[in-house]
Scaffold this active site. Structure first.
Site, mmCIF file in Angstrom:
data_model
loop_
_atom_site.group_PDB
_atom_site.id
_atom_site.type_symbol
_atom_site.label_atom_id
_atom_site.label_comp_id
_atom_site.label_asym_id
_atom_site.label_seq_id
_atom_site.Cartn_x
_atom_site.Cartn_y
_atom_site.Cartn_z
ATOM 1 N N GLY A 71 -0.883 45.198 -64.953
ATOM 2 C CA GLY A 71 -0.309 43.963 -64.420
ATOM 3 C C GLY A 71 -0.876 42.744 -65.139
ATOM 4 O O GLY A 71 -0.159 41.781 -65.415
ATOM 5 N N THR A 72 -2.155 42.787 -65.444
ATOM 6 C CA THR A 72 -2.806 41.665 -66.124
ATOM 7 C C THR A 72 -2.143 41.399 -67.478
ATOM 8 O O THR A 72 -1.854 40.257 -67.827
ATOM 9 C CB THR A 72 -4.317 41.970 -66.314
ATOM 10 O OG1 THR A 72 -4.893 42.161 -65.018
ATOM 11 C CG2 THR A 72 -5.033 40.851 -67.037
ATOM 12 N N SER A 201 2.625 46.617 -61.697
ATOM 13 C CA SER A 201 1.496 47.448 -62.149
ATOM 14 C C SER A 201 1.609 48.852 -61.560
ATOM 15 O O SER A 201 1.878 49.007 -60.368
ATOM 16 C CB SER A 201 0.193 46.788 -61.696
ATOM 17 O OG SER A 201 -0.890 47.623 -61.970
ATOM 18 N N CYS A 331 -10.476 42.108 -56.929
ATOM 19 C CA CYS A 331 -10.372 41.624 -58.309
ATOM 20 C C CYS A 331 -11.256 40.419 -58.553
ATOM 21 O O CYS A 331 -11.469 40.037 -59.688
ATOM 22 C CB CYS A 331 -8.930 41.263 -58.616
ATOM 23 S SG CYS A 331 -7.811 42.555 -58.135
HETATM 24 N N1 PLP Z 1 -1.539 40.356 -59.948
HETATM 25 C C1 PLP Z 1 -1.861 40.624 -58.681
HETATM 26 C C2 PLP Z 1 -1.204 39.868 -57.572
HETATM 27 C C3 PLP Z 1 -2.800 41.620 -58.390
HETATM 28 O O1 PLP Z 1 -3.112 41.895 -57.119
HETATM 29 C C4 PLP Z 1 -3.399 42.325 -59.457
HETATM 30 C C5 PLP Z 1 -4.446 43.331 -59.194
HETATM 31 O O2 PLP Z 1 -5.035 43.375 -58.157
HETATM 32 C C6 PLP Z 1 -3.003 42.008 -60.773
HETATM 33 C C7 PLP Z 1 -2.066 41.012 -60.979
HETATM 34 C C8 PLP Z 1 -3.576 42.738 -61.949
HETATM 35 O O3 PLP Z 1 -3.049 44.024 -62.053
HETATM 36 P P1 PLP Z 1 -3.801 45.151 -62.899
HETATM 37 O O4 PLP Z 1 -4.957 45.611 -62.071
HETATM 38 O O5 PLP Z 1 -2.782 46.210 -63.129
HETATM 39 O O6 PLP Z 1 -4.230 44.495 -64.170
#
Ligand code: PLP
Length: 389
Positions: A71-72, A201, A331
């Site tokens: 997701g990042t 993600s 996170c």
């Molecule tokens: N965006 C949101 C709203 C999230 O909750 C998260 C992870 O917790 C991310 C982005 C990042 O996703 P990833 O862990 O796949 O990088």
């Protein structure tokens, strides 16, 4: 001891059928999708099928589905890629104060490059104001990024209304939505909701870690961040993560097939849990309007502030009883600064360090919530006895 996993917004258990499929791909159908022989074509087929599945769920064209590592990366690609490709048209970006660090830290870097960023406020329930969004848009605005569901408190943003508003002011402004916490829980359709880019993600939807999706409307120009062999139409080079892609698509398909039923059950569990918590003194729930009963936020996230109890202590006391939760957001717990979301909703600063997040999944049962409630009722009075007030 029953293991009660209530940290599903941090990550989820992978579905057994997803593990099985991924294992087959890794052990038997492991070809490189770019290879010209049968093993390569087999692999390419897995990607094609997965892409069709994801495109069907989102009701978009398969050409508009791209894979990233998480997701990042999807968030980074959307913001940096769109800002760089559209810098000629303006230098103003808009987002909210409660985004995930994947957005906030990317915006910070874009500010260092000379872009101007407006951070929208949220009300005490964690929701933006459309009037403030309207007022923030200028002739220089090129991109708006708003998360669908907040990862710490579960507040839901009015995505479709925001999209409609943005496009009514200037159809060229790009609209990105971070749907990492909402995909599979709430219906989301980019075309209907005026969304140009959408991040998803794998590991939040019972799929594997290391895989993400970025939907990009075919009319949108973005500059790729990763250059190389030109895979995925040059949008994201690097040999595709075939097991991850197939695993994500299968997880998405499985989850979305029962979404309405599952989310109804989750919402009932959320209400049940919140009702149970009302027996404990000085415990408040963030991100929803329980008094009026009108807004319970996302069905799977429950943010709870417990006065005079430190979240870390509560987290470990719950862990001792086999219950896994997060202190605020998993996170952002590496940093000692207060959560931007809790600050933005105007929470009493004394509660910043007294907030825990319970997050459920389709595997969560009433018994899990009963165990969590029972533990909270037992632990909190004991911990308070030892807290200097
Ligand atoms: N965006 C949101 C709203 C999230 O909750 C998260 C992870 O917790 C991310 C982005 C990042 O996703 P990833 O862990 O796949 O990088």
């Amino acid at each position: 001891m029953r293991e009660v996993y209530l940290d599903n917004s941090a990550t989820t258990k992978v579905l057994p059928e997803v593990v099985e499929l991924m294992s087959k791909i890794m052990l038997e159908d492991y070809g490189n999708p770019s290879s010209m022989h049968t093993k390569g074509m087999e692999s390419e087929n897995y990607i094609r099928e997965a892409t069709d599945t994801v495109a069907k769920i989102l009701k978009v064209n398969p050409k508009e589905v791209f894979y990233t590592s998480c997701g990042t990366e999807s968030d980074n690609t959307a913001l940096i890629g769109a800002a760089h490709a559209n810098a000629r048209c303006g230098n103003h970006l808009i987002t909210t104060k409660i985004e995930h660090p994947a957005i906030l830290n990317t915006m910070k870097q874009l500010e260092e490059e000379g872009f101007k960023v407006t951070y929208l406020n949220v009300n005490d329930k964690g929701v933006i104001s459309l009037d403030e969004l309207r007022d923030a848009i200028t002739d220089n605005t090129i991109l708006v990024s708003i998360m669908h569901v907040n990862n710490e408190i579960g507040s839901i943003q009015p995505i479709e209304k925001a999209g409609e508003l943005i496009k009514s002011i200037n159809p060229n402004i790009l609209f990105h939505v971070d749907a990492v916490q909402s995909f599979g829980k709430l219906p989301i359709q980019p075309k209907k909701m005026y969304i140009d880019m959408l991040s998803i993600s794998g590991h939040k939807i019972h799929g594997p870690k290391g895989i993400g999706v970025l939907y990009i409307n075919e009319k949108v120009k973005i500059k790729p961040l990763i250059l190389g062999g030109g895979q995925q139409n040059g949008m994201r080079s690097g040999t595709e993560n075939v097991p991850g892609i197939a695993g994500l698509a299968l997880a998405a398909k499985t989850l979305c097939a029962n979404m309405a039923e599952d989310t109804k059950k989750l919402m009932e569990l959320k209400k049940y849990f919140i009702e149970g918590l009302s027996d404990i003194e000085d415990v408040t729930v963030n991100g929803c309007d329980i008094v009026n009963g009108s807004n319970y936020g996302a069905p799977h996230i429950i943010s709870v502030s417990v006065r005079n109890v430190r979240s870390e202590v509560l987290l470990h006391s719950l862990e001792a009883k086999g219950i896994y939760v997060s202190a605020g957001s998993a996170c952002s717990t590496h940093k000692r600064e207060p959560s931007k979301t809790l600050t933005a909703i105007g929470l009493d600063p004394k509660l910043y360090e007294s907030t825990v997040r319970f997050s459920m999944s389709v595997f969560t049962e009433k018994e899990d919530m009963d165990a969590a409630l029972e533990a909270m009722k037992e632990i909190i009075p004991t911990l308070r006895k030892y807290t200097r007030q």
